[in-house]
Write a protein that holds these residues in place. Structure first.
Motif, PDB file in Angstrom:
ATOM      1  N   PRO A 159       0.749  -1.167  -0.176  1.00 24.64           N
ATOM      2  CA  PRO A 159       0.059   0.046  -0.130  1.00 24.64           C
ATOM      3  C   PRO A 159       0.859   1.200  -0.114  1.00 24.64           C
ATOM      4  CG  PRO A 159      -0.173  -1.342   2.200  1.00 24.64           C
ATOM      5  CD  PRO A 159       0.592  -1.886   1.137  1.00 24.64           C
ATOM      6  N   CYS A 160       0.639   2.179  -1.031  1.00 29.01           N
ATOM      7  CA  CYS A 160       1.349   3.157  -0.893  1.00 29.01           C
ATOM      8  C   CYS A 160       0.481   4.583  -1.148  1.00 29.01           C
ATOM      9  CB  CYS A 160       2.147   3.277  -2.528  1.00 29.01           C
ATOM     10  SG  CYS A 160       3.175   2.144  -2.421  1.00 29.01           S
ATOM     11  N   GLY A 161       0.851   5.766  -0.583  1.00 29.61           N
ATOM     12  CA  GLY A 161       0.131   6.844  -0.503  1.00 29.61           C
ATOM     13  C   GLY A 161      -0.644   7.210   0.829  1.00 29.61           C
ATOM     14  N   ASP A 162      -1.458   7.753   0.834  1.00 22.59           N
ATOM     15  CA  ASP A 162      -2.346   8.065   2.165  1.00 22.59           C
ATOM     16  C   ASP A 162      -3.577   7.720   1.965  1.00 22.59           C
ATOM     17  OD1 ASP A 162      -3.343  10.085   0.331  1.00 22.59           O
ATOM     18  OD2 ASP A 162      -2.742  11.643   1.648  1.00 22.59           O
ATOM     19  N   ASP A 163      -4.178   6.718   1.475  1.00 25.65           N
ATOM     20  CA  ASP A 163      -5.635   6.246   1.179  1.00 25.65           C
ATOM     21  C   ASP A 163      -5.747   5.060   2.730  1.00 25.65           C
ATOM     22  OD1 ASP A 163      -8.001   4.870   1.019  1.00 25.65           O
ATOM     23  OD2 ASP A 163      -7.594   4.506  -1.151  1.00 25.65           O
ATOM     24  N   VAL A 164      -6.184   5.364   3.469  1.00 24.81           N
ATOM     25  CA  VAL A 164      -6.371   4.618   4.795  1.00 24.81           C
ATOM     26  C   VAL A 164      -7.174   3.321   4.235  1.00 24.81           C
ATOM     27  CG1 VAL A 164      -7.594   4.275   6.880  1.00 24.81           C
ATOM     28  CG2 VAL A 164      -6.542   6.622   6.421  1.00 24.81           C
ATOM     29  N   ASP A 165      -8.095   3.328   3.411  1.00 20.93           N
ATOM     30  CA  ASP A 165      -8.792   2.069   2.929  1.00 20.93           C
ATOM     31  C   ASP A 165      -7.980   1.081   2.522  1.00 20.93           C
ATOM     32  OD1 ASP A 165     -11.137   3.184   4.050  1.00 20.93           O
ATOM     33  OD2 ASP A 165     -11.879   3.914   1.872  1.00 20.93           O
ATOM     34  N   ALA A 166      -6.868   1.606   1.501  1.00 16.74           N
ATOM     35  CA  ALA A 166      -6.005   0.754   0.680  1.00 16.74           C
ATOM     36  C   ALA A 166      -5.110   0.085   1.788  1.00 16.74           C
ATOM     37  CB  ALA A 166      -5.200   1.483  -0.216  1.00 16.74           C
ATOM     38  N   PHE A 167      -4.541   0.791   2.960  1.00 19.17           N
ATOM     39  CA  PHE A 167      -3.823   0.159   4.093  1.00 19.17           C
ATOM     40  C   PHE A 167      -4.643  -0.798   4.813  1.00 19.17           C
ATOM     41  CE2 PHE A 167      -1.184   3.487   2.783  1.00 19.17           C
ATOM     42  CZ  PHE A 167      -0.103   3.737   3.175  1.00 19.17           C
ATOM     43  N   VAL A 168      -5.965  -0.703   5.178  1.00 21.67           N
ATOM     44  CA  VAL A 168      -6.627  -1.504   5.746  1.00 21.67           C
ATOM     45  C   VAL A 168      -6.927  -2.680   5.019  1.00 21.67           C
ATOM     46  CG1 VAL A 168      -9.144  -1.675   6.666  1.00 21.67           C
ATOM     47  CG2 VAL A 168      -7.626   0.349   7.332  1.00 21.67           C
ATOM     48  N   GLU A 169      -7.272  -2.532   3.599  1.00 19.07           N
ATOM     49  CA  GLU A 169      -7.437  -3.950   2.963  1.00 19.07           C
ATOM     50  C   GLU A 169      -6.236  -4.819   2.662  1.00 19.07           C
ATOM     51  OE1 GLU A 169     -10.360  -4.794   1.793  1.00 19.07           O
ATOM     52  OE2 GLU A 169     -11.002  -3.515   3.242  1.00 19.07           O
ATOM     53  N   TYR A 214      -4.385 -10.445   7.307  1.00 11.50           N
ATOM     54  CA  TYR A 214      -3.875 -10.719   8.521  1.00 11.50           C
ATOM     55  C   TYR A 214      -5.025 -11.036   9.647  1.00 11.50           C
ATOM     56  CZ  TYR A 214       0.343  -9.881   5.986  1.00 11.50           C
ATOM     57  OH  TYR A 214       1.527  -9.745   5.019  1.00 11.50           O
ATOM     58  N   ALA A 215      -5.751 -10.162   9.704  1.00 11.26           N
ATOM     59  CA  ALA A 215      -6.876  -9.984  10.696  1.00 11.26           C
ATOM     60  C   ALA A 215      -7.778 -11.145  10.459  1.00 11.26           C
ATOM     61  CB  ALA A 215      -7.615  -8.870  10.535  1.00 11.26           C
ATOM     62  N   GLU A 216      -8.083 -11.430   9.267  1.00 12.74           N
ATOM     63  CA  GLU A 216      -8.913 -12.673   9.101  1.00 12.74           C
ATOM     64  C   GLU A 216      -8.225 -13.957   9.352  1.00 12.74           C
ATOM     65  OE1 GLU A 216     -10.162 -11.898   4.946  1.00 12.74           O
ATOM     66  OE2 GLU A 216     -11.714 -10.260   5.564  1.00 12.74           O
ATOM     67  N   ALA A 217      -7.020 -13.942   9.298  1.00 15.44           N
ATOM     68  CA  ALA A 217      -6.341 -15.285   9.358  1.00 15.44           C
ATOM     69  C   ALA A 217      -6.085 -15.518  11.081  1.00 15.44           C
ATOM     70  CB  ALA A 217      -4.896 -15.307   8.849  1.00 15.44           C
ATOM     71  N   ALA A 221      -0.603   7.848  10.918  1.00 16.50           N
ATOM     72  CA  ALA A 221      -0.925   6.583  11.452  1.00 16.50           C
ATOM     73  C   ALA A 221      -1.677   6.732  12.647  1.00 16.50           C
ATOM     74  CB  ALA A 221       0.240   5.744  11.768  1.00 16.50           C
ATOM     75  N   GLU A 222      -1.171   7.590  13.681  1.00 16.94           N
ATOM     76  CA  GLU A 222      -1.807   7.744  14.920  1.00 16.94           C
ATOM     77  C   GLU A 222      -3.412   8.324  14.759  1.00 16.94           C
ATOM     78  OE1 GLU A 222      -1.049  10.067  19.235  1.00 16.94           O
ATOM     79  OE2 GLU A 222      -0.177  10.742  17.499  1.00 16.94           O
ATOM     80  N   LYS A 223      -3.467   9.156  13.890  1.00 13.34           N
ATOM     81  CA  LYS A 223      -4.864  10.025  13.704  1.00 13.34           C
ATOM     82  C   LYS A 223      -5.770   9.321  12.824  1.00 13.34           C
ATOM     83  CE  LYS A 223      -2.886  14.373  14.678  1.00 13.34           C
ATOM     84  NZ  LYS A 223      -2.231  15.639  14.351  1.00 13.34           N
ATOM     85  N   GLU A 224      -5.106   8.511  11.831  1.00 11.46           N
ATOM     86  CA  GLU A 224      -6.112   7.905  10.792  1.00 11.46           C
ATOM     87  C   GLU A 224      -6.109   6.500  10.618  1.00 11.46           C
ATOM     88  OE1 GLU A 224      -6.489  10.224   7.387  1.00 11.46           O
ATOM     89  OE2 GLU A 224      -5.268  12.045   7.902  1.00 11.46           O
ATOM     90  N   LEU A 225      -5.086   5.989  10.292  1.00 12.30           N
ATOM     91  CA  LEU A 225      -4.593   4.634  10.109  1.00 12.30           C
ATOM     92  C   LEU A 225      -5.003   3.636  11.268  1.00 12.30           C
ATOM     93  CD1 LEU A 225      -3.956   2.528   8.216  1.00 12.30           C
ATOM     94  CD2 LEU A 225      -1.561   2.769   8.820  1.00 12.30           C
ATOM     95  N   LEU A 226      -4.384   3.851  12.278  1.00 14.79           N
ATOM     96  CA  LEU A 226      -4.496   3.143  13.408  1.00 14.79           C
ATOM     97  C   LEU A 226      -5.936   2.827  14.104  1.00 14.79           C
ATOM     98  CD1 LEU A 226      -1.314   3.495  15.741  1.00 14.79           C
ATOM     99  CD2 LEU A 226      -1.627   1.476  13.977  1.00 14.79           C
ATOM    100  N   PRO A 227      -6.875   3.992  14.127  1.00 15.30           N
ATOM    101  CA  PRO A 227      -8.208   4.000  14.397  1.00 15.30           C
ATOM    102  C   PRO A 227      -8.918   2.958  13.415  1.00 15.30           C
ATOM    103  CG  PRO A 227      -7.474   6.046  14.710  1.00 15.30           C
ATOM    104  CD  PRO A 227      -6.309   5.290  14.008  1.00 15.30           C
ATOM    105  N   ALA A 228      -8.626   3.089  12.031  1.00 17.55           N
ATOM    106  CA  ALA A 228      -9.444   2.248  11.114  1.00 17.55           C
ATOM    107  C   ALA A 228      -8.856   0.885  11.162  1.00 17.55           C
ATOM    108  CB  ALA A 228      -8.869   2.821   9.673  1.00 17.55           C
ATOM    109  N   LEU A 229      -7.709   0.672  11.746  1.00 17.28           N
ATOM    110  CA  LEU A 229      -7.104  -0.878  11.808  1.00 17.28           C
ATOM    111  C   LEU A 229      -7.689  -1.558  13.039  1.00 17.28           C
ATOM    112  CD1 LEU A 229      -3.572  -0.434  10.605  1.00 17.28           C
ATOM    113  CD2 LEU A 229      -5.126  -1.645   9.464  1.00 17.28           C
ATOM    114  N   ARG A 230      -8.072  -0.705  14.058  1.00 17.61           N
ATOM    115  CA  ARG A 230      -8.774  -1.204  15.345  1.00 17.61           C
ATOM    116  C   ARG A 230      -9.946  -1.804  14.967  1.00 17.61           C
ATOM    117  NH1 ARG A 230      -5.705   3.217  17.694  1.00 17.61           N
ATOM    118  NH2 ARG A 230      -3.706   2.305  18.361  1.00 17.61           N
TER     119      ARG A 230
END
Length: 107
Positions: free
Chosen positions: A56-66, A71-74, A96-105
């Motif tokens: 995943p490259c850029g700043d699209d949170v959804d792409a990083f989550v996908e 891994y989460a499903e496994a 990551a602190e403001k956008e990515l980690l909340p989405a990953l949780r």
């Protein structure tokens, strides 16, 4: 999981290609390469778009989550994110602190 954060997606793809394209070869290839010249030769046909399909490259949170979803499903409960590009660590950590980690949780 390798990631490459940058508000400019093309800059992230270029950096990931420059610094991490070797990751697409897999352990079977990488473990047999004794010198940096071997890594350069083994990755000379790896295109930026090949890297962008796998990292995943850029700043699209959804792409990083996908990218993290399998891994989460496994059943993984922890996942290390490897930010490509040392000079971009601080911006990545703030994002990551403001956008990515909340989405990953929420996975």
């Amino acid at each position: 999981m390798p990631v490459c954060y940058d508000p400019d997606r093309e800059a992230a793809v270029a950096r990931a290609h420059d610094q991490f394209r070797w990751s697409l070869g897999g352990w079977g290839v990488n473990s047999e390469l004794p010198l940096p010249s071997g890594f350069a030769q083994a990755t000379e046909t790896v295109r930026p778009e090949d890297v962008a399909e796998n990292i995943p490259c850029g700043d699209d949170v959804d792409a990083f989550v996908e990218a993290a979803r399998p891994y989460a499903e496994a059943g993984f409960t922890e996942l290390a994110l490897v930010q490509i590009g040392g000079e971009h660590q601080e911006p990545f950590l703030r994002w990551a602190e403001k956008e990515l980690l909340p989405a990953l949780r929420e996975l």
